[in-house]
Design a protein around this motif. Structure first.
Motif, PDB file in Angstrom:
ATOM      1  N   PHE A 216     -32.665  26.940  25.957  1.00  0.00           N
ATOM      2  CA  PHE A 216     -33.886  26.173  25.728  1.00  0.00           C
ATOM      3  C   PHE A 216     -35.137  26.997  25.985  1.00  0.00           C
ATOM      4  N   TRP A 217     -35.142  27.779  27.083  1.00  0.00           N
ATOM      5  CA  TRP A 217     -36.339  28.542  27.442  1.00  0.00           C
ATOM      6  C   TRP A 217     -36.579  29.681  26.457  1.00  0.00           C
ATOM      7  N   GLY A 218     -35.510  30.248  25.928  1.00  0.00           N
ATOM      8  CA  GLY A 218     -35.685  31.233  24.877  1.00  0.00           C
ATOM      9  C   GLY A 218     -36.310  30.615  23.646  1.00  0.00           C
ATOM     10  N   TRP A 219     -35.798  29.434  23.269  1.00  0.00           N
ATOM     11  CA  TRP A 219     -36.360  28.717  22.119  1.00  0.00           C
ATOM     12  C   TRP A 219     -37.841  28.408  22.347  1.00  0.00           C
ATOM     13  N   LEU A 220     -38.170  27.876  23.550  1.00  0.00           N
ATOM     14  CA  LEU A 220     -39.554  27.485  23.809  1.00  0.00           C
ATOM     15  C   LEU A 220     -40.480  28.698  23.749  1.00  0.00           C
ATOM     16  N   ALA A 221     -40.008  29.849  24.258  1.00  0.00           N
ATOM     17  CA  ALA A 221     -40.820  31.069  24.186  1.00  0.00           C
ATOM     18  C   ALA A 221     -41.049  31.481  22.737  1.00  0.00           C
ATOM     19  N   GLY A 222     -39.996  31.433  21.926  1.00  0.00           N
ATOM     20  CA  GLY A 222     -40.143  31.778  20.519  1.00  0.00           C
ATOM     21  C   GLY A 222     -41.084  30.839  19.795  1.00  0.00           C
ATOM     22  N   TRP A 223     -40.964  29.546  20.082  1.00  0.00           N
ATOM     23  CA  TRP A 223     -41.843  28.541  19.477  1.00  0.00           C
ATOM     24  C   TRP A 223     -43.296  28.791  19.881  1.00  0.00           C
TER      25      TRP A 223
ATOM     26  N   ALA B 228     -43.685  19.156  20.937  1.00  0.00           N
ATOM     27  CA  ALA B 228     -43.055  19.055  19.620  1.00  0.00           C
ATOM     28  C   ALA B 228     -41.925  20.069  19.494  1.00  0.00           C
ATOM     29  N   GLY B 229     -42.134  21.261  20.057  1.00  0.00           N
ATOM     30  CA  GLY B 229     -41.075  22.270  20.038  1.00  0.00           C
ATOM     31  C   GLY B 229     -39.846  21.816  20.801  1.00  0.00           C
TER      32      GLY B 229
ATOM     33  N   TYR C 198     -36.112  21.287  19.285  1.00  0.00           N
ATOM     34  CA  TYR C 198     -34.927  21.890  19.907  1.00  0.00           C
ATOM     35  C   TYR C 198     -33.844  20.846  20.141  1.00  0.00           C
ATOM     36  N   ALA C 199     -34.249  19.672  20.658  1.00  0.00           N
ATOM     37  CA  ALA C 199     -33.271  18.625  20.924  1.00  0.00           C
ATOM     38  C   ALA C 199     -32.591  18.171  19.636  1.00  0.00           C
TER      39      ALA C 199
END
Length: 405
Positions: A74-81, A386-387, A391-392
């Motif tokens: 999740f944290w990788g996704w949030l950083a990319g977003w 929103a990110g 992800y969810a």
């Protein structure tokens, strides 16, 4: 080490200093230099955390990879977003900088035209070479030096009215630092050079403070000289502050040179930013985190053309509708969120030095992000939320697919 320093300067010495001084002066007044120093300190912590992580995870993707590997998917996704949305706003700010310096009356139209043209250039497979980067850095440094000399040698230097110290709050200085953080965008490019320099474990930690120190010294000289000529109030109201400063200093012939330098710097930054965002978008699409169509690569040019065009279209919309201060604030919020994840990931490295740097960087990112203008904070927080929702939804789809499989 010199090549690594030049790469870092090429990523930092650009359009940010031409655009961010006005909004920052509106927040901090005569305390603008304090905000600049604070922005540089947070940038240093972020860059050192990124350098340590890059040594352990030498993969493309930056904090998108570090967050995923050290903190969880999740944290990788949030950083990319956060990177994609923050840098998209950076692109819009660069395009608007082109507009306000090239043709102030038609700034939005010029900004959109610049985005369309450079997106086409990127889709054609054209790259900004190392030689071009050096030329742009040299040209921009020469323009900034001319601005400093013109302002300091002017009879008006130090004569501009100041603002009352009582009107400046710690929150204003923090907000100025958050806005000026935009001018350091790209500093962590040095941290990604692990496979391109000799002895990266020694070279990168030395190159980061040298490059940041040079950039901070240049920015401080420019900020102090322009502040001395225009004063806090004049600087706060300036749309093209460096051009306005040389005019106020009684050197009007230098104005077109400054405007041309700003346009060159902004176009160079915009070209690299669009390319970088499209590559992160490509990586996230290949991982199934964004629509798969964005992972398409042109068979002849090797360019992720769908991602390039999608990014270009989004940037053009933002450049057509946003103002420069709003774009800078929104960009800073997204990029600060991105580096907050990087510092959290670096905290897990466990060594005392890494934890001190990461802790200071994490607290600094949070403080600067939430001191930005309310609209930037609300927009940035809403975009991150929103990110998380996206992800969810993606994870839910993956789980259903795995269950069926």
């Amino acid at each position: 080490m010199s090549d690594a320093v030049v790469v870092g300067l090429g990523a930092m010495i650009g359009a940010g200093i031409f655009a961010a001084l006005g909004p920052a002066a509106r927040a901090a007044g005569s305390w603008l230099p304090a905000g600049l120093a604070l922005a540089g300190a947070v940038a240093y912590c972020n860059a050192m955390s990124s350098a340590r992580l890059a040594a352990l995870h030498p993969e493309s993707g930056g904090t998108y990879v570090y967050g995923r590997e050290r903190l969880g998917d999740f944290w990788g996704w949030l950083a990319g977003w956060a990177f994609v949305v923050g840098k998209t706003a950076s692109c819009a700010a660069m395009a608007l900088t082109v507009g306000v310096y090239a043709w102030p009356e038609q700034a939005h139209a010029v900004a959109v035209a610049a985005v369309v043209a450079l997106t086409a250039v990127n889709c054609a497979g054209v790259r900004k070479s190392a030689l071009v980067t050096r030329v742009i850095v040299a040209a921009v440094l020469a323009v900034l030096a001319a601005v400093v000399v013109a302002c300091l040698s002017s009879d008006t230097a130090g004569a501009a009215p100041g603002s009352a110290a009582a009107g400046v709050t710690p929150g204003g200085v923090l907000q100025a630092a958050g806005l000026l953080f935009f001018a350091f965008a790209g500093y962590a490019r040095i941290a990604t050079l692990g496979e391109e320099v000799r002895d990266p474990a020694r070279t990168i930690p030395r190159a980061v403070p040298v490059a940041l120190g040079i950039a901070l010294a240049v920015y401080a000289a420019v900020a102090l000289s322009v502040l001395g000529v225009l004063g806090p109030g004049g600087l706060a109201e300036a749309t093209a502050p460096l051009a306005d400063a040389v005019a106020a200093a009684g050197v009007p012939w230098l104005g077109p040179v400054v405007r041309a330098g700003a346009v060159v710097a902004a176009l160079g930054s915009l070209l690299a930013l669009i390319l970088g965002i499209s590559r992160t978008t490509l990586a996230m699409a290949r991982d199934g985190r964004l629509p798969r169509t964005l992972s398409a690569v042109h068979p002849r040019t090797g360019v992720p053309h769908h991602a390039e065009m999608a990014v270009g279209a989004l940037v053009a919309v933002v450049a057509a509708t946003a103002d420069l201060r709003g774009a800078i604030g929104f960009s800073s919020f997204g990029v600060l969120a991105y580096y907050a994840v990087a510092n959290a990931a670096a905290w897990t490295l466990g060594t005392p030095v890494a934890r001190i740097t990461a802790g200071c960087g994490l607290l600094g990112c949070a403080a600067l992000a939430f001191s930005l203008p309310a609209a930037s904070v609300a927009g940035g927080a809403g975009t991150l939320a929103a990110g998380a929702v996206v992800y969810a939804l993606v994870r839910s789809r993956e789980r259903r697919r795995d269950t069926r499989g």
